[in-house]
Structure formats: structure tokens, C-alpha cells
Scaffold this motif. Structure first.
Motif, PDB file in Angstrom:
ATOM      1  N   PRO A 116       4.642  35.384 -11.705  1.00 21.78           N
ATOM      2  CA  PRO A 116       4.037  34.711 -12.932  1.00 21.78           C
ATOM      3  C   PRO A 116       3.238  35.106 -13.755  1.00 21.78           C
ATOM      4  CG  PRO A 116       4.009  32.632 -11.021  1.00 21.78           C
ATOM      5  CD  PRO A 116       4.441  34.541 -10.968  1.00 21.78           C
ATOM      6  N   LYS A 117       2.494  35.358 -15.379  1.00 19.04           N
ATOM      7  CA  LYS A 117       1.551  35.399 -15.550  1.00 19.04           C
ATOM      8  C   LYS A 117       0.093  35.060 -15.374  1.00 19.04           C
ATOM      9  CE  LYS A 117       4.125  39.590 -16.318  1.00 19.04           C
ATOM     10  NZ  LYS A 117       4.099  40.274 -15.574  1.00 19.04           N
ATOM     11  N   LYS A 118       0.181  33.547 -16.178  1.00 17.76           N
ATOM     12  CA  LYS A 118      -0.346  32.476 -15.951  1.00 17.76           C
ATOM     13  C   LYS A 118      -0.395  31.081 -15.144  1.00 17.76           C
ATOM     14  CE  LYS A 118       0.509  30.861 -19.944  1.00 17.76           C
ATOM     15  NZ  LYS A 118       0.130  30.371 -21.643  1.00 17.76           N
ATOM     16  N   ASP A 119      -0.949  30.451 -15.129  1.00 20.42           N
ATOM     17  CA  ASP A 119      -0.616  28.836 -14.541  1.00 20.42           C
ATOM     18  C   ASP A 119       0.262  28.984 -13.004  1.00 20.42           C
ATOM     19  OD1 ASP A 119      -2.235  28.342 -16.341  1.00 20.42           O
ATOM     20  OD2 ASP A 119      -0.369  28.245 -17.333  1.00 20.42           O
ATOM     21  N   ALA A 120      -0.451  30.508 -12.270  1.00 18.70           N
ATOM     22  CA  ALA A 120       0.011  29.934 -10.954  1.00 18.70           C
ATOM     23  C   ALA A 120      -1.405  30.146  -9.645  1.00 18.70           C
ATOM     24  CB  ALA A 120       1.205  31.481 -10.407  1.00 18.70           C
ATOM     25  N   TRP A 121      -1.216  28.359  -8.929  1.00 22.18           N
ATOM     26  CA  TRP A 121      -2.126  27.633  -8.564  1.00 22.18           C
ATOM     27  C   TRP A 121      -1.318  27.652  -7.072  1.00 22.18           C
ATOM     28  CZ3 TRP A 121      -6.420  28.188 -10.301  1.00 22.18           C
ATOM     29  CH2 TRP A 121      -6.738  28.477 -11.616  1.00 22.18           C
ATOM     30  N   PHE A 122      -1.272  28.893  -7.259  1.00 23.00           N
ATOM     31  CA  PHE A 122      -0.114  29.173  -5.445  1.00 23.00           C
ATOM     32  C   PHE A 122      -1.236  29.556  -3.807  1.00 23.00           C
ATOM     33  CE2 PHE A 122       2.594  31.776  -7.214  1.00 23.00           C
ATOM     34  CZ  PHE A 122       2.179  32.791  -6.639  1.00 23.00           C
ATOM     35  N   THR A 123      -0.759  29.263  -2.948  1.00 25.25           N
ATOM     36  CA  THR A 123      -1.034  29.813  -1.866  1.00 25.25           C
ATOM     37  C   THR A 123      -0.936  30.409  -1.030  1.00 25.25           C
ATOM     38  OG1 THR A 123      -3.363  28.094  -1.446  1.00 25.25           O
ATOM     39  CG2 THR A 123      -3.308  29.918   0.010  1.00 25.25           C
ATOM     40  N   VAL A 124      -0.988  31.803  -0.591  1.00 22.48           N
ATOM     41  CA  VAL A 124       0.416  32.736   0.168  1.00 22.48           C
ATOM     42  C   VAL A 124      -0.120  32.438   1.535  1.00 22.48           C
ATOM     43  CG1 VAL A 124       1.509  34.655   0.782  1.00 22.48           C
ATOM     44  CG2 VAL A 124       1.048  33.886  -1.773  1.00 22.48           C
ATOM     45  N   LEU A 125       0.144  31.860   2.660  1.00 26.44           N
ATOM     46  CA  LEU A 125      -1.104  32.018   4.174  1.00 26.44           C
ATOM     47  C   LEU A 125      -0.975  32.931   4.768  1.00 26.44           C
ATOM     48  CD1 LEU A 125      -0.125  28.304   5.082  1.00 26.44           C
ATOM     49  CD2 LEU A 125      -2.014  28.954   3.762  1.00 26.44           C
ATOM     50  N   ARG A 126      -0.953  33.033   5.602  1.00 25.58           N
ATOM     51  CA  ARG A 126      -1.114  34.631   6.191  1.00 25.58           C
ATOM     52  C   ARG A 126      -0.565  35.040   7.540  1.00 25.58           C
ATOM     53  NH1 ARG A 126      -5.984  34.597   9.729  1.00 25.58           N
ATOM     54  NH2 ARG A 126      -5.313  32.861  10.176  1.00 25.58           N
ATOM     55  N   ASP A 127       1.164  34.510   7.832  1.00 25.07           N
ATOM     56  CA  ASP A 127       2.041  34.328   8.217  1.00 25.07           C
ATOM     57  C   ASP A 127       3.275  34.246   6.920  1.00 25.07           C
ATOM     58  OD1 ASP A 127       0.824  35.241  11.128  1.00 25.07           O
ATOM     59  OD2 ASP A 127       1.002  33.513  11.806  1.00 25.07           O
ATOM     60  N   ALA A 128       2.641  34.222   5.951  1.00 21.07           N
ATOM     61  CA  ALA A 128       3.889  33.504   5.261  1.00 21.07           C
ATOM     62  C   ALA A 128       4.180  35.325   4.033  1.00 21.07           C
ATOM     63  CB  ALA A 128       3.024  32.541   4.276  1.00 21.07           C
ATOM     64  N   MET A 129       3.799  36.480   4.806  1.00 19.68           N
ATOM     65  CA  MET A 129       4.309  37.056   4.051  1.00 19.68           C
ATOM     66  C   MET A 129       4.834  38.355   5.410  1.00 19.68           C
ATOM     67  SD  MET A 129       2.043  39.794   1.660  1.00 19.68           S
ATOM     68  CE  MET A 129       2.374  39.643   0.428  1.00 19.68           C
ATOM     69  N   ASP A 130       6.259  38.608   5.138  1.00 14.37           N
ATOM     70  CA  ASP A 130       6.937  40.035   5.736  1.00 14.37           C
ATOM     71  C   ASP A 130       7.781  40.854   4.823  1.00 14.37           C
ATOM     72  OD1 ASP A 130       7.783  41.212   8.125  1.00 14.37           O
ATOM     73  OD2 ASP A 130       8.659  39.795   8.264  1.00 14.37           O
ATOM     74  N   ILE A 131       7.947  41.900   5.192  1.00 19.44           N
ATOM     75  CA  ILE A 131       9.177  43.106   4.754  1.00 19.44           C
ATOM     76  C   ILE A 131       9.859  43.896   6.161  1.00 19.44           C
ATOM     77  CG2 ILE A 131       8.484  45.591   4.662  1.00 19.44           C
ATOM     78  CD1 ILE A 131       5.328  45.240   4.418  1.00 19.44           C
ATOM     79  N   ASP A 132      11.342  43.390   4.968  1.00 20.46           N
ATOM     80  CA  ASP A 132      12.241  43.357   5.841  1.00 20.46           C
ATOM     81  C   ASP A 132      12.616  45.227   6.323  1.00 20.46           C
ATOM     82  OD1 ASP A 132      13.457  45.276   3.786  1.00 20.46           O
ATOM     83  OD2 ASP A 132      13.924  43.403   3.028  1.00 20.46           O
ATOM     84  N   SER A 141      12.046  45.308   0.859  1.00 17.98           N
ATOM     85  CA  SER A 141      11.392  44.326   0.090  1.00 17.98           C
ATOM     86  C   SER A 141      10.601  43.635   0.472  1.00 17.98           C
ATOM     87  CB  SER A 141      12.961  42.953   0.050  1.00 17.98           C
ATOM     88  OG  SER A 141      13.692  44.397  -1.040  1.00 17.98           O
ATOM     89  N   VAL A 142       9.550  42.786  -0.160  1.00 16.84           N
ATOM     90  CA  VAL A 142       8.491  42.714   0.042  1.00 16.84           C
ATOM     91  C   VAL A 142       8.910  41.067   0.390  1.00 16.84           C
ATOM     92  CG1 VAL A 142       6.071  42.078  -0.084  1.00 16.84           C
ATOM     93  CG2 VAL A 142       7.031  44.477  -0.011  1.00 16.84           C
ATOM     94  N   TRP A 143       8.668  40.442   0.914  1.00 21.27           N
ATOM     95  CA  TRP A 143       9.167  38.595   1.131  1.00 21.27           C
ATOM     96  C   TRP A 143       7.495  37.785   0.836  1.00 21.27           C
ATOM     97  CZ3 TRP A 143      14.245  36.609   0.212  1.00 21.27           C
ATOM     98  CH2 TRP A 143      14.868  38.163   0.674  1.00 21.27           C
ATOM     99  N   PHE A 144       6.937  36.801   0.454  1.00 19.65           N
ATOM    100  CA  PHE A 144       6.617  35.711   0.277  1.00 19.65           C
ATOM    101  C   PHE A 144       6.653  34.688   0.400  1.00 19.65           C
ATOM    102  CE2 PHE A 144       5.382  37.357  -3.615  1.00 19.65           C
ATOM    103  CZ  PHE A 144       4.683  36.092  -3.949  1.00 19.65           C
ATOM    104  N   GLY A 145       6.287  33.829   0.854  1.00 23.49           N
ATOM    105  CA  GLY A 145       6.388  32.494   0.587  1.00 23.49           C
ATOM    106  C   GLY A 145       4.923  31.768   0.228  1.00 23.49           C
ATOM    107  N   THR A 146       4.840  30.729  -1.027  1.00 25.40           N
ATOM    108  CA  THR A 146       3.838  29.641  -1.379  1.00 25.40           C
ATOM    109  C   THR A 146       3.716  28.636  -0.667  1.00 25.40           C
ATOM    110  OG1 THR A 146       4.687  29.132  -3.542  1.00 25.40           O
ATOM    111  CG2 THR A 146       4.180  31.062  -3.560  1.00 25.40           C
ATOM    112  N   THR A 147       2.640  28.332  -0.863  1.00 21.57           N
ATOM    113  CA  THR A 147       2.293  26.335  -0.259  1.00 21.57           C
ATOM    114  C   THR A 147       2.682  25.856  -1.497  1.00 21.57           C
ATOM    115  OG1 THR A 147       0.368  26.328  -1.185  1.00 21.57           O
ATOM    116  CG2 THR A 147      -0.190  27.119   0.341  1.00 21.57           C
ATOM    117  N   THR A 148       3.849  26.193  -2.662  1.00 22.97           N
ATOM    118  CA  THR A 148       3.844  25.468  -3.338  1.00 22.97           C
ATOM    119  C   THR A 148       5.181  25.246  -3.318  1.00 22.97           C
ATOM    120  OG1 THR A 148       3.878  26.624  -5.175  1.00 22.97           O
ATOM    121  CG2 THR A 148       2.365  25.212  -5.016  1.00 22.97           C
ATOM    122  N   GLY A 149       5.973  26.219  -2.459  1.00 20.25           N
ATOM    123  CA  GLY A 149       7.706  26.140  -1.870  1.00 20.25           C
ATOM    124  C   GLY A 149       8.463  27.556  -2.924  1.00 20.25           C
ATOM    125  N   GLN A 150       7.368  28.499  -3.488  1.00 17.77           N
ATOM    126  CA  GLN A 150       8.540  28.779  -3.683  1.00 17.77           C
ATOM    127  C   GLN A 150       8.491  30.800  -2.666  1.00 17.77           C
ATOM    128  OE1 GLN A 150       6.153  30.265  -6.669  1.00 17.77           O
ATOM    129  NE2 GLN A 150       6.938  29.759  -8.393  1.00 17.77           N
TER     130      GLN A 150
END
Length: 106
Positions: free
Chosen positions: A46-62, A68-77
Motif C-alpha cells: 500500500p502507498k498510504k493509509d496502511a496503519w498496521f504492525t508487523v510483529l517480531r515473529d511475523a516475518m519469515d523467508i522460505d 520469497s519474503v512472507w510477513f503477516g500484519t496485526t490487521t490480518g493481512q
């Protein structure tokens, strides 16, 4: 950190006060030389208005050939950055808050 090339690392910085993406414009930052030089990766995010957090364990690389870099957000994406994060796509948009992501190639 990439499992095969440990000099390659990824981070999603957050603003200290709000713990959200700076300016509500998310970016993944990649260094391929152990942090000496960084590249801002935003293609597909998103280019704007993306008010989310990526927690410490919510990112990984396959373990793919070009991972691929994978990450999850506190807003469920759930986001996937193909080719080491050169471009991102949202693969799921309405999950509960994501606290942990583990990626694998099978």
C-alpha cells in the motif's frame, strides 16, 4: 535473515510511538551485505493509509531458489514478496491478527 546467504537480512521498521509503519506507508528493507547498505522495497505494498504492525515473529523467508519474503500484519493481512522481496502481493486479507509466520517450500 536468509538461511543460505546470511549477509542478506530483511526488516520492517515501525514508528516508536504508534508501532505502525512510518507515515502509514509500509516498506520492507533489505540488506545484502550484512547491513552496510539498505534497499527500500515497496512494489505492491500500500502507498498510504496502511496503519498496521508487523510483529517480531511475523516475518519469515522460505527456502526457494530465489526466496520469497512472507510477513503477516496485526490487521490480518498475509503478504508475500517474490524474488527476495522485489515485488509484494497480499495473499490473504481478512485473517485474525497475525503473530507468527513460518514459511517452507515443500
Amino acid at each position: 535473515m536468509h538461511r543460505v546467504t546470511p549477509d542478506t537480512v530483511y526488516v520492517v521498521p515501525l514508528e516508536g510511538a504508534t508501532r505502525t509503519c512510518p507515515g502509514a506507508r509500509p516498506a520492507v528493507w533489505r540488506s545484502e551485505n550484512a547491513g552496510e547498505k539498505w534497499q527500500r522495497l515497496t512494489d505492491g505494498l500500500p502507498k498510504k493509509d496502511a496503519w498496521f504492525t508487523v510483529l517480531r515473529d511475523a516475518m519469515d523467508i522460505d527456502d526457494g531458489r530465489r526466496p520469497s519474503v512472507w510477513f503477516g500484519t496485526t490487521t490480518g493481512q498475509l503478504w508475500r514478496g517474490r524474488d527476495g522481496g522485489d515485488s509484494f502481493e497480499c495473499v490473504a486479507a481478512s485473517l485474525p491478527p497475525i503473530h507468527c509466520v513460518k514459511a517452507a517450500v515443500v
